[in-house]
Design an enzyme around this catalytic site. Structure first.
Site, PDB file in Angstrom:
ATOM      1  CG  ASP A 196      -1.867   1.182   1.556  1.00 37.66           C
ATOM      2  OD1 ASP A 196      -1.632   1.884   0.819  1.00 37.66           O
ATOM      3  OD2 ASP A 196      -3.009   1.438   2.247  1.00 37.66           O
TER       4      ASP A 196
ATOM      5  CE1 TYR B  64      -6.298  11.067 -10.530  1.00 35.02           C
ATOM      6  CE2 TYR B  64      -6.407  12.634 -12.623  1.00 35.02           C
ATOM      7  CZ  TYR B  64      -5.926  11.634 -12.284  1.00 35.02           C
ATOM      8  OH  TYR B  64      -5.306  10.827 -13.145  1.00 35.02           O
TER       9      TYR B  64
HETATM   10  N1  NAD Z   1      -6.765   4.863 -17.350  1.00 31.34           N
HETATM   11  C1  NAD Z   1      -6.235   6.615 -18.025  1.00 31.34           C
HETATM   12  O1  NAD Z   1      -7.775   7.004 -18.795  1.00 31.34           O
HETATM   13  C2  NAD Z   1      -5.370   7.368 -17.475  1.00 31.34           C
HETATM   14  C3  NAD Z   1      -5.440   8.894 -18.390  1.00 31.34           C
HETATM   15  C4  NAD Z   1      -4.286   9.953 -17.142  1.00 31.34           C
HETATM   16  C5  NAD Z   1      -3.356   8.828 -16.614  1.00 31.34           C
HETATM   17  N2  NAD Z   1      -3.714   8.122 -16.008  1.00 31.34           N
HETATM   18  C6  NAD Z   1      -2.730   7.749 -14.774  1.00 31.34           C
HETATM   19  O2  NAD Z   1      -2.335   6.091 -14.790  1.00 31.34           O
HETATM   20  C7  NAD Z   1      -1.788   5.769 -14.055  1.00 31.34           C
HETATM   21  C8  NAD Z   1      -2.490   4.459 -13.603  1.00 31.34           C
HETATM   22  O3  NAD Z   1      -3.789   4.430 -13.921  1.00 31.34           O
HETATM   23  P1  NAD Z   1      -5.031   3.014 -14.624  1.00 31.34           P
HETATM   24  O4  NAD Z   1      -5.766   4.026 -15.367  1.00 31.34           O
HETATM   25  O5  NAD Z   1      -4.044   1.987 -15.134  1.00 31.34           O
HETATM   26  O6  NAD Z   1      -5.677   2.881 -13.305  1.00 31.34           O
HETATM   27  P2  NAD Z   1      -5.811   1.485 -12.626  1.00 31.34           P
HETATM   28  O7  NAD Z   1      -6.873   2.007 -11.858  1.00 31.34           O
HETATM   29  O8  NAD Z   1      -6.864   0.179 -13.490  1.00 31.34           O
HETATM   30  O9  NAD Z   1      -5.423   1.105 -11.680  1.00 31.34           O
HETATM   31  C9  NAD Z   1      -4.557   1.947 -10.977  1.00 31.34           C
HETATM   32  C10 NAD Z   1      -4.126   0.482  -9.309  1.00 31.34           C
HETATM   33  O10 NAD Z   1      -3.377   1.463  -7.834  1.00 31.34           O
HETATM   34  C11 NAD Z   1      -3.603   0.130  -7.012  1.00 31.34           C
HETATM   35  N3  NAD Z   1      -4.071   1.074  -6.319  1.00 31.34           N
HETATM   36  C12 NAD Z   1      -4.861   1.677  -5.861  1.00 31.34           C
HETATM   37  N4  NAD Z   1      -4.526   1.996  -4.753  1.00 31.34           N
HETATM   38  C13 NAD Z   1      -3.141   2.302  -4.311  1.00 31.34           C
HETATM   39  C14 NAD Z   1      -2.430   1.692  -3.227  1.00 31.34           C
HETATM   40  N5  NAD Z   1      -2.983   2.682  -1.541  1.00 31.34           N
HETATM   41  N6  NAD Z   1      -1.351   1.513  -3.191  1.00 31.34           N
HETATM   42  C15 NAD Z   1      -1.137   0.411  -3.995  1.00 31.34           C
HETATM   43  N7  NAD Z   1      -0.836   0.206  -5.382  1.00 31.34           N
HETATM   44  C16 NAD Z   1      -2.539   0.855  -4.966  1.00 31.34           C
HETATM   45  C17 NAD Z   1      -4.908  -0.330  -7.458  1.00 31.34           C
HETATM   46  O11 NAD Z   1      -4.852  -1.195  -7.117  1.00 31.34           O
HETATM   47  C18 NAD Z   1      -4.534  -0.620  -9.299  1.00 31.34           C
HETATM   48  O12 NAD Z   1      -4.026  -1.871  -9.568  1.00 31.34           O
HETATM   49  C19 NAD Z   1      -2.042   7.198 -13.190  1.00 31.34           C
HETATM   50  O13 NAD Z   1      -1.442   6.841 -12.156  1.00 31.34           O
HETATM   51  C20 NAD Z   1      -3.431   7.578 -13.591  1.00 31.34           C
HETATM   52  O14 NAD Z   1      -3.040   8.919 -13.380  1.00 31.34           O
HETATM   53  C21 NAD Z   1      -4.083   7.531 -16.444  1.00 31.34           C
END
Ligand code: NAD
Length: 256
Positions: free
Chosen positions: A64, A151
């Site tokens: 975490d 955010y």
């Molecule tokens: N998905 C999008 O469209 C998008 C757009 C812009 C930026 N991003 C960036 O990409 C990155 C990943 O996003 P995503 O869409 O793959 O997210 P996601 O929600 O699919 O995955 C996030 C992961 O983080 C884990 N997580 C959450 N809280 C946690 C904690 N306290 N400790 C450890 N792990 C934890 C979750 O279990 C999950 O596996 C992020 O930094 C996000 O800002 C994503």
């Protein structure tokens, strides 16, 4: 840096972009430590990627990122398993302004913890071999996402952290590049359920925020981000959007 034979620790790597980054790193010959809060998804990713690339190349650490002790243990376990850590990708996030204190603790404080631990474990000034930190930002790092102000604040702050920790002043001592990748909407997460907004009136603003963005293929975004490990200079900020190659963006000039 040669990715073949390198070791990467990736947070939030059980699903989404983090998992895809691990796959891209494995394709290029790296070993990966999947660090995530979600043990079921993390073990599952570890099994699947292990079958594809070799069990000895993949590790899952329950971690975490809001808990410094657990995060430190993930670094220790990764080091014990692979003998070295070269790359740290701070990717874990939640996007939910309703739980804004947790959002700040995961997205921003988690990235700060990950950056400080990486500098401690990888820094030449601490007995390490140097390496690379990539902090994952978002389109909301460089323009306000008006539907999710908190955010946006977390993602803006990641740029300041990366730019200052990555300044040549620090890099000369640590040998650790710090880079920020501002990722645009991905095909895995371009829609936002309404319960993510602080107020129902913010929901309408999401349509405005998403205007003009083409959700990009997560796999292509990962390729672009991983290419930065070799190609980007420390302290630089990059956008990764619309299925295009990463583009460096000016942020501030000068170094002391
Ligand atoms: N998905 C999008 O469209 C998008 C757009 C812009 C930026 N991003 C960036 O990409 C990155 C990943 O996003 P995503 O869409 O793959 O997210 P996601 O929600 O699919 O995955 C996030 C992961 O983080 C884990 N997580 C959450 N809280 C946690 C904690 N306290 N400790 C450890 N792990 C934890 C979750 O279990 C999950 O596996 C992020 O930094 C996000 O800002 C994503």
């Amino acid at each position: 840096m040669d990715l073949k034979g390198s070791v990467a620790l990736v947070t939030g790597a059980a699903t989404g972009l983090g998992r895809s980054l691990c796959e891209e790193l494995l394709k290029r010959g790296a070993c990966v430590s999947i660090c995530d809060l979600d043990s079921d998804a993390g073990e599952n990713a570890c099994d699947e990627l292990g079958k594809k690339f070799g069990k000895e190349k993949v590790l899952f650490c329950h971690c975490d990122v809001t808990d410094y002790v657990q995060f430190d243990e993930a670094f220790q376990t990764t080091l014990a398993e692979f003998d070295n850590i070269d790359i740290v990708i701070n990717n874990a996030e939640i996007m939910n302004d309703k739980f804004w204190e947790l959002e700040v603790d995961v997205n921003l404080n988690g990235t700060i913890r990950g950056t400080l631990l990486a500098l401690q474990f990888l820094g030449k000034d601490k007995g390490g071999k140097g390496g690379c930190i990539i902090n994952i930002g978002s389109a909301a790092s460089i323009k306000p996402q008006i539907s999710t102000p908190i955010y946006t604040a977390t993602k803006h702050a990641i740029l300041g952290l990366s730019k200052s920790c990555g300044d040549n002043y620090h890099f000369k001592h640590t040998g650790v590049k710090v880079i920020a990748a501002c990722v645009g909407p991905l095909d895995t997460g371009a829609t936002a359920p309404s319960n993510r907004f602080k107020s129902p009136i913010h929901e309408k603003a999401w349509q405005f925020d998403m205007k003009g963005f083409v959700p990009q293929k997560t796999e292509l975004a990962s390729k672009g981000i991983v290419s930065l490990i070799k190609e980007a200079n420390s302290g630089t900020i990059w956008t990764v959007t619309n299925n295009s190659a990463p583009k460096e963006i000016p942020y501030s000039a000068g170094s002391i």
